[in-house]
Design a protein around this motif. Sequence first.
Motif, short mmCIF file in Angstrom:
data_model
loop_
_atom_site.label_atom_id
_atom_site.label_comp_id
_atom_site.label_asym_id
_atom_site.label_seq_id
_atom_site.Cartn_x
_atom_site.Cartn_y
_atom_site.Cartn_z
N PHE A 68 0.83 -1.20 0.00
CA PHE A 68 0.00 0.00 0.00
C PHE A 68 0.86 1.26 0.00
CE2 PHE A 68 -2.26 3.33 2.35
CZ PHE A 68 -3.51 3.35 1.73
N TYR A 69 1.82 1.33 0.91
CA TYR A 69 2.65 2.52 0.99
C TYR A 69 3.72 2.55 -0.10
CZ TYR A 69 0.14 4.04 5.04
OH TYR A 69 -0.86 4.48 5.86
N GLY A 70 3.99 1.39 -0.68
CA GLY A 70 4.84 1.37 -1.87
C GLY A 70 4.15 2.09 -3.02
N PHE A 71 2.86 1.84 -3.19
CA PHE A 71 2.09 2.53 -4.22
C PHE A 71 1.97 4.01 -3.91
CE2 PHE A 71 0.46 -1.79 -5.18
CZ PHE A 71 0.71 -1.80 -6.54
N TYR A 72 1.79 4.35 -2.64
CA TYR A 72 1.72 5.76 -2.26
C TYR A 72 3.00 6.48 -2.66
CZ TYR A 72 -2.62 6.46 0.34
OH TYR A 72 -3.94 6.66 0.68
N SER A 73 4.12 5.77 -2.54
CA SER A 73 5.40 6.36 -2.91
C SER A 73 5.59 6.39 -4.42
CB SER A 73 6.54 5.57 -2.25
OG SER A 73 7.79 6.05 -2.65
N ASP A 74 5.15 5.34 -5.10
CA ASP A 74 5.37 5.22 -6.55
C ASP A 74 4.41 6.08 -7.36
OD1 ASP A 74 7.36 3.40 -6.02
OD2 ASP A 74 6.11 1.64 -6.38
N ILE A 75 3.23 6.39 -6.80
CA ILE A 75 2.24 7.17 -7.53
C ILE A 75 1.84 8.40 -6.70
CG2 ILE A 75 0.20 6.96 -9.02
CD1 ILE A 75 0.16 3.99 -8.45
N PRO A 76 2.80 9.26 -6.38
CA PRO A 76 2.47 10.42 -5.54
C PRO A 76 1.47 11.36 -6.21
CG PRO A 76 4.66 10.66 -6.51
CD PRO A 76 4.21 9.26 -6.79
N GLU A 77 1.42 11.35 -7.55
CA GLU A 77 0.50 12.24 -8.25
C GLU A 77 -0.96 11.88 -8.00
OE1 GLU A 77 1.70 9.10 -11.39
OE2 GLU A 77 2.54 10.07 -9.61
N VAL A 78 -1.20 10.69 -7.46
CA VAL A 78 -2.56 10.29 -7.08
C VAL A 78 -2.74 10.37 -5.57
CG1 VAL A 78 -4.20 8.36 -6.95
CG2 VAL A 78 -2.96 8.81 -9.08
N PHE A 79 -1.85 9.74 -4.83
CA PHE A 79 -2.10 9.52 -3.41
C PHE A 79 -1.60 10.62 -2.48
CE2 PHE A 79 -2.06 5.07 -5.05
CZ PHE A 79 -3.38 4.77 -4.74
N GLN A 80 -0.74 11.49 -2.95
CA GLN A 80 -0.18 12.50 -2.05
C GLN A 80 -0.68 13.91 -2.35
OE1 GLN A 80 4.03 12.15 -1.27
NE2 GLN A 80 4.02 9.94 -1.54
N VAL A 81 -1.72 14.00 -3.15
CA VAL A 81 -2.29 15.32 -3.47
C VAL A 81 -3.81 15.26 -3.40
CG1 VAL A 81 -0.38 16.24 -4.85
CG2 VAL A 81 -2.03 14.70 -5.92
N LEU A 82 -4.33 14.68 -2.33
CA LEU A 82 -5.77 14.51 -2.20
C LEU A 82 -6.39 15.75 -1.57
CD1 LEU A 82 -5.92 10.80 -0.97
CD2 LEU A 82 -6.11 11.68 -3.30
N ASP A 83 -7.28 16.39 -2.32
CA ASP A 83 -7.95 17.59 -1.84
C ASP A 83 -9.32 17.68 -2.49
OD1 ASP A 83 -8.87 20.07 -1.12
OD2 ASP A 83 -7.12 21.19 -1.82
N PRO A 84 -10.39 17.49 -1.73
CA PRO A 84 -11.73 17.50 -2.32
C PRO A 84 -12.14 18.85 -2.91
CG PRO A 84 -11.85 17.39 0.07
CD PRO A 84 -10.42 17.17 -0.29
N LEU A 85 -11.40 19.92 -2.58
CA LEU A 85 -11.73 21.23 -3.14
C LEU A 85 -10.82 21.60 -4.31
CD1 LEU A 85 -12.61 23.45 -0.04
CD2 LEU A 85 -14.14 22.33 -1.67
N ALA A 86 -9.96 20.68 -4.72
CA ALA A 86 -9.13 20.94 -5.90
C ALA A 86 -10.03 21.07 -7.13
CB ALA A 86 -8.13 19.81 -6.09
N GLN A 87 -9.59 21.88 -8.09
CA GLN A 87 -10.40 22.13 -9.28
C GLN A 87 -10.70 20.84 -10.03
OE1 GLN A 87 -11.89 25.08 -10.46
NE2 GLN A 87 -12.90 23.51 -11.68
N GLU A 88 -9.72 19.95 -10.13
CA GLU A 88 -9.93 18.72 -10.89
C GLU A 88 -10.96 17.81 -10.21
OE1 GLU A 88 -6.86 15.68 -10.81
OE2 GLU A 88 -5.73 16.89 -9.37
N ILE A 89 -11.02 17.86 -8.88
CA ILE A 89 -12.00 17.05 -8.16
C ILE A 89 -13.40 17.63 -8.32
CG2 ILE A 89 -12.70 16.17 -5.90
CD1 ILE A 89 -10.19 14.86 -7.11
N GLU A 90 -13.48 18.95 -8.32
CA GLU A 90 -14.77 19.59 -8.57
C GLU A 90 -15.27 19.25 -9.98
OE1 GLU A 90 -16.83 24.04 -8.83
OE2 GLU A 90 -14.79 23.82 -8.07
N THR A 91 -14.36 19.26 -10.95
CA THR A 91 -14.73 18.90 -12.32
C THR A 91 -15.18 17.45 -12.39
OG1 THR A 91 -13.15 20.50 -13.23
CG2 THR A 91 -13.91 18.75 -14.70
N ASN A 92 -14.46 16.58 -11.68
CA ASN A 92 -14.84 15.17 -11.66
C ASN A 92 -16.22 14.98 -11.04
OD1 ASN A 92 -13.69 12.19 -11.85
ND2 ASN A 92 -14.75 12.35 -9.90
#
Length: 290
Positions: A68-92
């Motif tokens: 699990f934390y290996g993936f968190y490290s390998d895919i930081p662009e997904v798992f380390q930038v979680l923000d429900p108010l980010a523009q991309e999340i609002e668009t989603n």
Amino acid sequence: MYSPTVPFSEYLQGEQLKYPELTRDAIETLKKSLANDNLPPITDKKYLAFLHSCYFDLEFAKKTIQKFYGFYSDIPEVFQVLDPLAQEIETNYKCVSIGQMPSVNTDKSERFLFVQLKDYDANLFEYSSIFKYLAMWMDHTLLRYGTCDSIIAVVDSKGLNWRHIIKLPVLLCRQMLLFLETALPIRLKSIHVLNTGSTTQMLMKIIMRFASKELHEKIKLYSPGSEEIFSYVPRKVMPVEIGGLGKSHNHYNDELYNHLIDIRPIFLERNETLNNHRMVQNQPLILENE
């Protein structure tokens, strides 16, 4: 149902009523087994989730946490930038409807995750945003409702077209499939894909070439108009748009989105913790005599 910030002692008591196997001793043993792995800080609630998702097998839980934390490290662009108010999340949120049913879960019975397109415009659709949204949903369902016997996902693929397919980030999807297969802190029972026309079948063919046999066996496809899905999920909780007796998928989508915003401080704090850990890991070694 818990407050997302409820103390672990109270959370543990509630979870033990569902699963007596979730003992404090087992959680402490799991923590000690990972003490030398140089992982980022892990909450006791997360340790509990993995112990449960791995059916109380300590060695299995240990390996799953490492992955699990290996993936968190390998895919930081997904798992380390979680923000429900980010523009991309609002668009989603405006493009893809994602909701959990039933709305309130007070026991350990199965939960249902429903996903469908709201807007068929592929220009608004981003796979990475969906992955982030689902990562936040997993945290939300564990924090607010705790563990459960299993999760069943229902995906209505109506509206999917070739423009969605050409946007597919193959490498990222391959990584996320491995995450799905080997590192989940929840018990995923099955995935049901509705309205699988030629476009959906083409997309599934591309994605599933990377999937394991075990994951293949969890996925079931349904032709347009089929009501066979109700042999696997109760009609009473499914959205009215697919013939269910529940509320509109828009209701469940709005509800989840607002819940994610409510716990935004938790996501932001975790982002900072994970990023700080990554920065420390990437620092060059400084010798004392230099």
